[in-house]
Design a protein around this motif. Structure first.
Motif, PDB file in Angstrom:
ATOM      1  N   VAL A  99      13.120  18.898  -5.486  1.00 19.11           N
ATOM      2  CA  VAL A  99      12.957  17.690  -4.678  1.00 19.11           C
ATOM      3  C   VAL A  99      11.712  16.937  -5.144  1.00 19.11           C
ATOM      4  O   VAL A  99      11.746  15.724  -5.376  1.00 19.11           O
ATOM      5  N   ALA A 100      10.618  17.680  -5.327  1.00 10.50           N
ATOM      6  CA  ALA A 100       9.357  17.049  -5.731  1.00 10.50           C
ATOM      7  C   ALA A 100       9.518  16.282  -7.037  1.00 10.50           C
ATOM      8  O   ALA A 100       8.977  15.183  -7.199  1.00 10.50           O
ATOM      9  N   PHE A 101      10.299  16.855  -7.960  1.00  8.63           N
ATOM     10  CA  PHE A 101      10.453  16.213  -9.258  1.00  8.63           C
ATOM     11  C   PHE A 101      11.307  14.946  -9.196  1.00  8.63           C
ATOM     12  O   PHE A 101      11.183  14.069 -10.033  1.00  8.63           O
ATOM     13  N   SER A 102      12.212  14.874  -8.222  1.00  9.11           N
ATOM     14  CA  SER A 102      13.075  13.685  -8.209  1.00  9.11           C
ATOM     15  C   SER A 102      12.527  12.556  -7.337  1.00  9.11           C
ATOM     16  O   SER A 102      13.000  11.429  -7.433  1.00  9.11           O
ATOM     17  N   LEU A 103      11.524  12.863  -6.502  1.00  9.32           N
ATOM     18  CA  LEU A 103      11.033  11.828  -5.587  1.00  9.32           C
ATOM     19  C   LEU A 103      10.533  10.570  -6.293  1.00  9.32           C
ATOM     20  O   LEU A 103      10.901   9.456  -5.920  1.00  9.32           O
ATOM     21  N   MET A 104       9.703  10.757  -7.337  1.00 10.63           N
ATOM     22  CA  MET A 104       9.087   9.589  -7.967  1.00 10.63           C
ATOM     23  C   MET A 104      10.148   8.616  -8.485  1.00 10.63           C
ATOM     24  O   MET A 104      10.102   7.425  -8.201  1.00 10.63           O
ATOM     25  N   ILE A 105      11.144   9.178  -9.191  1.00 10.55           N
ATOM     26  CA  ILE A 105      12.169   8.341  -9.792  1.00 10.55           C
ATOM     27  C   ILE A 105      12.966   7.601  -8.713  1.00 10.55           C
ATOM     28  O   ILE A 105      13.224   6.399  -8.824  1.00 10.55           O
ATOM     29  N   GLY A 137       2.068   6.856  -6.502  1.00 11.02           N
ATOM     30  CA  GLY A 137       0.944   7.601  -7.060  1.00 11.02           C
ATOM     31  C   GLY A 137       1.109   9.087  -6.819  1.00 11.02           C
ATOM     32  O   GLY A 137       1.027   9.900  -7.751  1.00 11.02           O
ATOM     33  N   VAL A 138       1.387   9.451  -5.575  1.00 10.63           N
ATOM     34  CA  VAL A 138       1.499  10.874  -5.228  1.00 10.63           C
ATOM     35  C   VAL A 138       2.723  11.499  -5.891  1.00 10.63           C
ATOM     36  O   VAL A 138       2.631  12.559  -6.524  1.00 10.63           O
ATOM     37  N   SER A 139       3.873  10.819  -5.786  1.00  7.36           N
ATOM     38  CA  SER A 139       5.077  11.422  -6.374  1.00  7.36           C
ATOM     39  C   SER A 139       4.989  11.433  -7.899  1.00  7.36           C
ATOM     40  O   SER A 139       5.531  12.329  -8.550  1.00  7.36           O
ATOM     41  N   GLY A 140       4.261  10.469  -8.471  1.00  4.38           N
ATOM     42  CA  GLY A 140       4.071  10.440  -9.921  1.00  4.38           C
ATOM     43  C   GLY A 140       3.239  11.637 -10.371  1.00  4.38           C
ATOM     44  O   GLY A 140       3.480  12.237 -11.420  1.00  4.38           O
ATOM     45  N   LEU A 141       2.256  12.001  -9.549  1.00  6.59           N
ATOM     46  CA  LEU A 141       1.419  13.166  -9.825  1.00  6.59           C
ATOM     47  C   LEU A 141       2.282  14.427  -9.823  1.00  6.59           C
ATOM     48  O   LEU A 141       2.185  15.268 -10.716  1.00  6.59           O
ATOM     49  N   LEU A 142       3.150  14.552  -8.808  1.00  8.23           N
ATOM     50  CA  LEU A 142       4.031  15.721  -8.715  1.00  8.23           C
ATOM     51  C   LEU A 142       4.931  15.801  -9.943  1.00  8.23           C
ATOM     52  O   LEU A 142       5.190  16.874 -10.480  1.00  8.23           O
ATOM     53  N   TYR A 143       5.392  14.625 -10.398  1.00  7.10           N
ATOM     54  CA  TYR A 143       6.330  14.542 -11.513  1.00  7.10           C
ATOM     55  C   TYR A 143       5.696  15.047 -12.809  1.00  7.10           C
ATOM     56  O   TYR A 143       6.382  15.519 -13.709  1.00  7.10           O
ATOM     57  N   ARG A 202       0.830  -1.214   0.000  1.00 11.31           N
ATOM     58  CA  ARG A 202       0.000   0.000   0.000  1.00 11.31           C
ATOM     59  C   ARG A 202       0.855   1.250   0.000  1.00 11.31           C
ATOM     60  O   ARG A 202       0.572   2.216  -0.713  1.00 11.31           O
ATOM     61  N   VAL A 203       1.923   1.269   0.800  1.00 11.22           N
ATOM     62  CA  VAL A 203       2.831   2.419   0.811  1.00 11.22           C
ATOM     63  C   VAL A 203       3.451   2.578  -0.573  1.00 11.22           C
ATOM     64  O   VAL A 203       3.586   3.686  -1.090  1.00 11.22           O
ATOM     65  N   PHE A 204       3.798   1.451  -1.196  1.00 15.59           N
ATOM     66  CA  PHE A 204       4.386   1.456  -2.543  1.00 15.59           C
ATOM     67  C   PHE A 204       3.458   2.175  -3.526  1.00 15.59           C
ATOM     68  O   PHE A 204       3.844   3.116  -4.207  1.00 15.59           O
ATOM     69  N   ARG A 205       2.201   1.712  -3.558  1.00 12.46           N
ATOM     70  CA  ARG A 205       1.233   2.302  -4.479  1.00 12.46           C
ATOM     71  C   ARG A 205       1.026   3.785  -4.209  1.00 12.46           C
ATOM     72  O   ARG A 205       1.019   4.595  -5.131  1.00 12.46           O
TER      73      ARG A 205
END
Lengths: 206, 215
Positions: free
Chosen positions: A85-91, A52-58, A45-48
């Motif tokens: 920072v927000a842009f690199s989180l998802m990756i 999901g959230v960081s992908g949205l920011l990206y 669940r944490v994974f998803r």
């Protein structure tokens, strides 16, 4: 070219500022991603949710992101660093989590059998084995952050974008060329450097 | 409060807002369409040419790392300002992900399937059209999705070189420190980008055969 030769000190300052804000953002993002990634590797669940959230920011356009932060934190470096920072989180979260998940289960079993604690397994087995994948994420994040930092000059964060924007507003082509080409070179050099590190780590792991 | 003021700005200047939104979409859609029509055929051709492919893919990988704003800025001294230079720069930005994905996807098509198609008497062109492209489509559409989001985001930056679009409100808003106007550009641009990603995600899903879908 003559402009560059006469103003090389100005270019070096911009390049240095660019590197400083990029490294600062990457360090913050790295610290967050390691923690979130470790949890996400163990909890679906944490994974998803984190992806999901960081992908949205990206997906948010860079300039729009910087603009949306202005009413909250105003102009300046803080704004730029939050955005970067927000842009690199998802990756990075994605790569830390998948890197840890790809560690073979029998290796972890064997470590458990040797009497290692969970913390020891993470530190001495899982993270070292996941390192190439983590560095691969760091590489993409670095290139992204360098690219975002160019735009961040518009909110007074300094860096190579400053040369580009000054060049555009003064209609001074050499300044634009210098800023843009130095930014491109920085991105390419960072990409190649980290790609060598990644391959070296993979070879060492194999 | 700011949101209300931003909304009022749109209501007060509907034609300006719609024109900017229209330009933004036109710029993004045409850049993407041109990039697809260049990168897909080249990707297919490259899959049969080892030496050329190595050079082209290495070039595309470098192209992928270049900062969007730097590419837009580099186009300006050469082509000037306006819609066409912006279109050119955005097309350049969209090419690498589509090219790389097309090339990789076509190369990964199972050679046995291609052999079977050849055995059925298909010509090389038919094999590409009826066998290779349909199999490669999910991966190609993933590349198109990446490119689409990048182009919509990049189009915000086109405002700097006179390309118009929603970025105009952001640059004007920052210049005058008019926060509502800033949001008039930033919020729709964000929604447009998220919408584009969602749209192409569903396209990608629709093009993936049921048996290959994750989840």
């Amino acid at each position: 070219m003559t402009w560059l030769l006469r103003n090389w000190d100005q270019v070096l300052v911009a390049l240095w500022e660019h590197i400083v804000i990029s490294v600062m953002s990457l360090s913050i993002a790295f610290a967050i991603s390691i923690v979130v990634g470790i949890v996400a590797a163990r909890n679906e669940r944490v994974f998803r949710w984190s992806l999901g959230v960081s992908g949205l920011l990206y997906t948010v356009p860079t300039l729009a992101f910087l603009a949306l932060l202005i009413p909250v934190v105003g102009l300046g470096r803080t704004n730029a660093i939050i955005c970067m920072v927000a842009f690199s989180l998802m990756i990075m979260i994605r790569n830390v989590a998948t890197g840890l998940r790809e560690v073979p289960a029998d290796v972890v079993e064997a470590a458990k059998g040797m009497g290692m604690s969970e913390g020891e397994i993470l530190r001495r087995i899982e993270l070292p084995l996941a390192l190439p994948v983590i560095v691969a994420g760091l590489r993409i994040a670095t290139v992204t952050v360098i690219s975002v930092a160019v735009v961040a000059a518009y909110v007074n964060a300094g860096g190579l974008g400053t040369l580009i924007f000054n060049g555009i507003s003064n209609d001074h082509a050499p300044k634009i060329w210098t800023g843009a080409l130095t930014a491109c070179a920085l991105a390419v050099v960072a990409d190649i450097g980290l790609s060598h590190l990644e391959h070296w780590l993979r070879r060492r792991a194999a | 409060m700011l949101l209300v003021e931003a909304w009022q700005f749109i209501l007060a200047h509907p034609e300006r807002f719609l024109a900017a939104l229209g330009t933004h979409i036109a710029l993004s859609a045409s850049a993407l369409a041109i990039a697809i029509s260049i990168a897909v055929p080249i990707g297919v051709l490259l899959s049969g040419a080892q030496r050329a492919a190595q050079i082209a893919i290495a070039g595309a990988n470098i192209g992928r790392t270049l900062p969007s704003l730097a590419v837009l800025a580099l186009v300006m001294p050469v082509l000037g300002t306006g819609f066409v230079p912006s279109l050119f720069a955005l097309t350049l930005l969209a090419l690498p992900p589509i090219l790389i994905n097309t090339y990789t996807a076509i190369r990964q098509v199972d050679p046995d399937i291609v052999d079977a198609a050849r055995g059925m008497g298909m010509t090389a062109l038919e094999i590409v059209r009826k066998v290779k492209l349909p199999i490669a489509l999910p991966v190609i559409s993933a590349g198109v999705r990446t490119a689409a989001v990048q182009v919509v985001s990049g189009a915000v930056l086109a405002a700097y070189i006179g390309g118009g679009g929603l970025g105009d409100f952001i640059t004007a808003g920052i210049a005058m420190m008019a926060l509502p106007q800033l949001l008039v550009g930033a919020i729709p641009a964000t929604l447009l980008s998220l919408g584009t990603d969602a749209l192409f995600a569903s396209v990608q899903r629709a093009l993936t055969p049921a048996g290959l879908r994750a989840r």
